[in-house]
Design a protein around this motif. Structure first.
Motif, mmCIF file in Angstrom:
data_model
loop_
_atom_site.group_PDB
_atom_site.id
_atom_site.type_symbol
_atom_site.label_atom_id
_atom_site.label_comp_id
_atom_site.label_asym_id
_atom_site.label_seq_id
_atom_site.Cartn_x
_atom_site.Cartn_y
_atom_site.Cartn_z
ATOM 1 N N THR A 152 12.147 114.481 55.616
ATOM 2 C CA THR A 152 11.317 115.588 56.124
ATOM 3 C C THR A 152 12.006 116.395 57.216
ATOM 4 O O THR A 152 11.795 117.609 57.301
ATOM 5 C CB THR A 152 9.978 115.052 56.673
ATOM 6 N N ILE A 153 12.827 115.789 58.044
ATOM 7 C CA ILE A 153 13.554 116.532 59.074
ATOM 8 C C ILE A 153 14.694 117.307 58.411
ATOM 9 O O ILE A 153 15.490 116.722 57.671
ATOM 10 C CB ILE A 153 14.104 115.584 60.151
ATOM 11 N N PRO A 154 14.801 118.612 58.638
ATOM 12 C CA PRO A 154 15.855 119.408 57.992
ATOM 13 C C PRO A 154 17.245 118.874 58.299
ATOM 14 O O PRO A 154 17.553 118.486 59.432
ATOM 15 C CB PRO A 154 15.653 120.812 58.598
ATOM 16 N N GLY A 155 18.073 118.855 57.274
ATOM 17 C CA GLY A 155 19.444 118.385 57.413
ATOM 18 C C GLY A 155 20.178 118.543 56.100
ATOM 19 O O GLY A 155 19.591 118.359 55.026
ATOM 20 N N SER A 156 21.460 118.883 56.156
ATOM 21 C CA SER A 156 22.241 119.062 54.928
ATOM 22 C C SER A 156 22.545 117.710 54.299
ATOM 23 O O SER A 156 22.502 116.667 54.954
ATOM 24 C CB SER A 156 23.536 119.800 55.240
ATOM 25 N N LYS A 157 22.874 117.739 53.000
ATOM 26 C CA LYS A 157 23.216 116.503 52.302
ATOM 27 C C LYS A 157 24.462 115.859 52.891
ATOM 28 O O LYS A 157 24.570 114.635 52.939
ATOM 29 C CB LYS A 157 23.418 116.780 50.815
ATOM 30 N N SER A 158 25.377 116.697 53.342
ATOM 31 C CA SER A 158 26.591 116.164 53.964
ATOM 32 C C SER A 158 26.264 115.483 55.282
ATOM 33 O O SER A 158 26.770 114.402 55.595
ATOM 34 C CB SER A 158 27.594 117.291 54.184
ATOM 35 N N GLU A 159 25.394 116.121 56.077
ATOM 36 C CA GLU A 159 24.996 115.545 57.367
ATOM 37 C C GLU A 159 24.237 114.246 57.174
ATOM 38 O O GLU A 159 24.447 113.275 57.915
ATOM 39 C CB GLU A 159 24.122 116.549 58.119
ATOM 40 N N ARG A 160 23.357 114.193 56.182
ATOM 41 C CA ARG A 160 22.559 112.998 55.906
ATOM 42 C C ARG A 160 23.397 111.871 55.305
ATOM 43 O O ARG A 160 22.967 110.718 55.291
ATOM 44 C CB ARG A 160 21.422 113.328 54.944
ATOM 45 N N GLY A 161 24.577 112.192 54.772
ATOM 46 C CA GLY A 161 25.439 111.181 54.165
ATOM 47 C C GLY A 161 25.204 110.994 52.678
ATOM 48 O O GLY A 161 25.768 110.088 52.075
ATOM 49 N N ILE A 162 24.381 111.867 52.082
ATOM 50 C CA ILE A 162 24.067 111.716 50.664
ATOM 51 C C ILE A 162 25.294 111.950 49.802
ATOM 52 O O ILE A 162 25.547 111.206 48.843
ATOM 53 C CB ILE A 162 22.939 112.699 50.262
ATOM 54 N N LEU A 163 26.095 112.970 50.125
ATOM 55 C CA LEU A 163 27.273 113.283 49.313
ATOM 56 C C LEU A 163 28.297 112.154 49.370
ATOM 57 O O LEU A 163 28.809 111.704 48.345
ATOM 58 C CB LEU A 163 27.897 114.600 49.784
ATOM 59 N N ALA A 164 28.599 111.686 50.586
ATOM 60 C CA ALA A 164 29.570 110.589 50.728
ATOM 61 C C ALA A 164 29.039 109.302 50.109
ATOM 62 O O ALA A 164 29.793 108.520 49.532
ATOM 63 C CB ALA A 164 29.885 110.369 52.212
ATOM 64 N N TRP A 165 27.715 109.075 50.212
ATOM 65 C CA TRP A 165 27.079 107.889 49.641
ATOM 66 C C TRP A 165 27.269 107.872 48.124
ATOM 67 O O TRP A 165 27.649 106.871 47.522
ATOM 68 C CB TRP A 165 25.607 107.910 50.033
ATOM 69 N N LYS A 166 26.996 109.019 47.476
ATOM 70 C CA LYS A 166 27.129 109.094 46.021
ATOM 71 C C LYS A 166 28.575 108.950 45.585
ATOM 72 O O LYS A 166 28.880 108.292 44.598
ATOM 73 C CB LYS A 166 26.549 110.422 45.512
#
Length: 610
Positions: A530-544
């Motif tokens: 819910t808190i705004p944040g890019s996928k890169s900042e959240r770690g989603i891209l590196a995680w995948k």
């Protein structure tokens, strides 16, 4: 549950297998044109790939090693649960629980390797179920009677005492069986991809870390029975796993080329927990027979003796065949089911990471979505079986055994099949479970100090994928962790504070709010999404990227992940199979591929790739 989800245990070789030139390269490694292999390239070679069949004796030897590697986790769970089940002073029943969990773990391992993900991945008890189970057993109606904590007042054969612990384990059984249906549904329906889309490092990190942190009291109580013995156990495990792991110990070996010779084995790197427990156990035995430890039950240090539970080994039967419903008909409560479901979700996410790591270390291509769906669904069936048999726990993939694949350079699934058979055999021999119940509680406490610490650190390690210079991420992780400690602690001290007027709702809230991993994971999930944040900042891209999201439906992957006994070929004759999320879709003939290229795809793929 394993402490580390991605092992890089390729730094050493566990076995020196002479005269074998059967190396296969791990995927994603580029072939070199140089005549000599570099050290890095040499370490990425496998002696046996996932589909290879090593000699029978090597399967047995490495199968035993995998069993020993999983001992620490599998053994700790029933010993910790025994406190909540009021079985502290009933060694014989503890041995029956240990035998049962070994039997079910072996059975689930065989099912997973044969019909599930089909990778060499061992199944065993999970700590993700332990936290909600202990929370449920700490509810006012399930707290142990005071007389069960006094060894002199406990008559293990009395019907009253038997009903006390059996009623509790039956409640756990029913809750686990119903909650496991969620995992079966999510796996076989292909919904696991949808779950993974919303779960990232900032959800996983507090969830896993709080599993270890929430159990600090259990570790401290057991270690506090004799801090000297527990400290010795901890020091030995740390010394073996950290300081001596690069030391190769010579062992006698034999092969046709060299006959009798010595082969070097990194025993300290492979079995640090087992060696630490065994050595401390032996020292406690010697201190017991020479009466160095106090013999008065009221004296500090008495629980470090190995004869506290009496002659439990002599009382245990030689053969005991565990069976479903051995403790009676399971009962179900809404609070227990909802609490265990929190552990189910956590276990599923961990297992997906294990599948990719296991594929990488066993020479297999990245697992396709149908194999992931089938693996998660089969783990759900394993939890269902564990509940029916009455282990008081579920099953999950063991990543310490995934790491052992890289150490031994043997990625064959036949080795894990041998491990599964050995664990089933161990579960049938009642004396084996009885022997392990004689381990003194301070030794177990020393082991838990290391194990729970590593689990907590393994959770924090997931933050490497996120940008921890971001104030957003620091807030989410910090608030989730702190809330996961504060709220359960306050609820435990004020259990009557929750009074909605609906008893069932009160029980559900009590279990959930006293389960640290649920509270921390819930806040991490909500805030991260819910808190705004890019996928890169959240770690989603590196995680995948780290979990090798790409999964191609190649002929090579078909050799690894297709159903056994020719089932895939038979099912491919039916057109409706392509709509089943857990069934492999057969590759199209060349002429059909040309038609597809002209007119577009004609098949529907169900499920989302993770």
């Amino acid at each position: 549950m394993a402490p580390e989800k991605e092992s890089n245990g390729l730094d050493n070789y566990a076995f020196s297998i002479d005269g074998v030139e059967h190396f296969c390269e791990l995927p994603d490694e580029k072939a070199t044109e140089e005549p000599k292999q570099s050290e890095t390239e040499r370490r990425t070679k496998l002696v046996y790939c996932v589909t290879d069949v090593p000699p029978w004796y090597l399967c047995i030897i490495l199968g035993i090693q995998h069993c020993l590697t999983a001992f620490g986790g599998i053994l700790a769970i029933p010993l910790i649960l025994s406190q909540g089940l009021c079985l502290q002073h009933d060694g014989l029943t503890q041995s029956n629980l240990i035998s049962t969990i070994f039997f079910v773990s072996g059975m689930c391992t065989l099912l997973q390797v044969t019909f599930g993900i089909r990778l060499p991945i061992l199944q065993g008890g999970t700590f993700t179920f332990l936290a909600p189970s202990m929370a449920m057993l700490s509810m006012p109606e399930w707290k142990c009677p005071a007389w069960t904590e006094n060894a002199t007042l406990v008559n293990t054969s009395s019907p009253v005492f038997i009903e006390v612990w059996q009623s509790r384990i039956r409640e756990l059984q029913g809750s686990i069986m119903v909650a496991s249906c969620l995992q079966v549904l999510v796996g076989f329906s292909g919904l696991i991809g949808l779950f993974m889309r919303f779960i990232g490092p900032l959800t996983i990190a507090p969830t896993i870390s709080l599993i270890g942190l929430s159990l600090f009291d259990s570790a401290g109580m057991k270690a506090g029975d004799h801090w000297g013995i527990s400290a010795m156990t901890t020091v030995l495990i740390v010394a073996f796993s950290q300081y001596l792991r690069h030391i190769a110990v010579p062992f006698p070996a034999y092969n046709q080329k060299k006959k009798f010779h010595t082969s070097r084995m990194y025993i300290f790197q492979i079995l640090p927990v087992l060696l630490g427990i065994t050595l401390s156990w032996l020292i406690c035995y010697l201190l017991t027979i020479y009466d160095v430890l106090p013999s008065d039950p009221g004296t500090y240090g008495y629980l470090a003796r190995t004869d506290v539970k009496g002659d439990v080994t002599g009382q245990a039967p030689w053969f005991r065949f565990p069976y479903p419903g051995q403790w009676g008909i399971p009962t179900v409560s809404l609070a227990g089911v909802v609490g265990i479901m929190a552990g189910v979700v956590s276990s599923m996410v961990e297992s997906v990471g294990d599948y990719h790591a296991c594929a990488r270390l066993s020479g297999a291509p990245p697992p396709p979505k149908h194999a992931i769906n089938r693996g998660v669904g089969m783990e759900g069936i394993g939890c269902l079986l564990a509940g029916a048999w009455g282990t008081g726990n579920g099953t999950t993939s063991y990543s310490e055994n995934v790491g052992a694949l890289g150490i031994t350079r043997v990625g064959s699934r036949m080795v894990i099949v041998a491990s599964g058979i050995l664990m089933v055999i161990m579960g049938i021999f009642g004396k084996i479970g009885a022997i392990f119940t004689t381990i003194p509680t301070p030794v177990i406490g020393g082991m838990l100090l290391v194990m729970f610490g590593v689990i907590s650190a393994a959770g924090v390690s997931n933050l490497q994928y996120s940008d921890m210079n971001s104030s957003r991420n620091i807030f989410i992780f910090g608030f989730s962790m702190f809330s996961g400690l504060v709220i359960p602690n306050w609820i435990i001290k004020h259990p009557t504070a929750i009074a909605t007027g609906v008893i069932e709702l009160d029980q559900v809230l009590l279990v959930l709010l006293t389960t640290s991993m649920f509270v921390g994971g819930f806040f991490g999930f909500i805030l991260d999404n819910t808190i705004p944040g890019s996928k890169s900042e959240r770690g989603i891209l590196a995680w995948k990227e780290a979990h090798n999201e790409a999964s191609g439906e190649t002929l090579e992957s078909g050799e690894v992940y297709d159903l056994p006994f020719g089932l895939s070929a038979r099912l491919s004759k039916s057109s409706w199979v392509r709509y089943i999320p857990f069934c492999p879709s057969m590759p199209l003939p060349p002429e059909d591929k040309e038609e597809v290229g002209k007119s577009g795809p004609t098949t529907i793929s169900v499920g989302v790739a993770v």
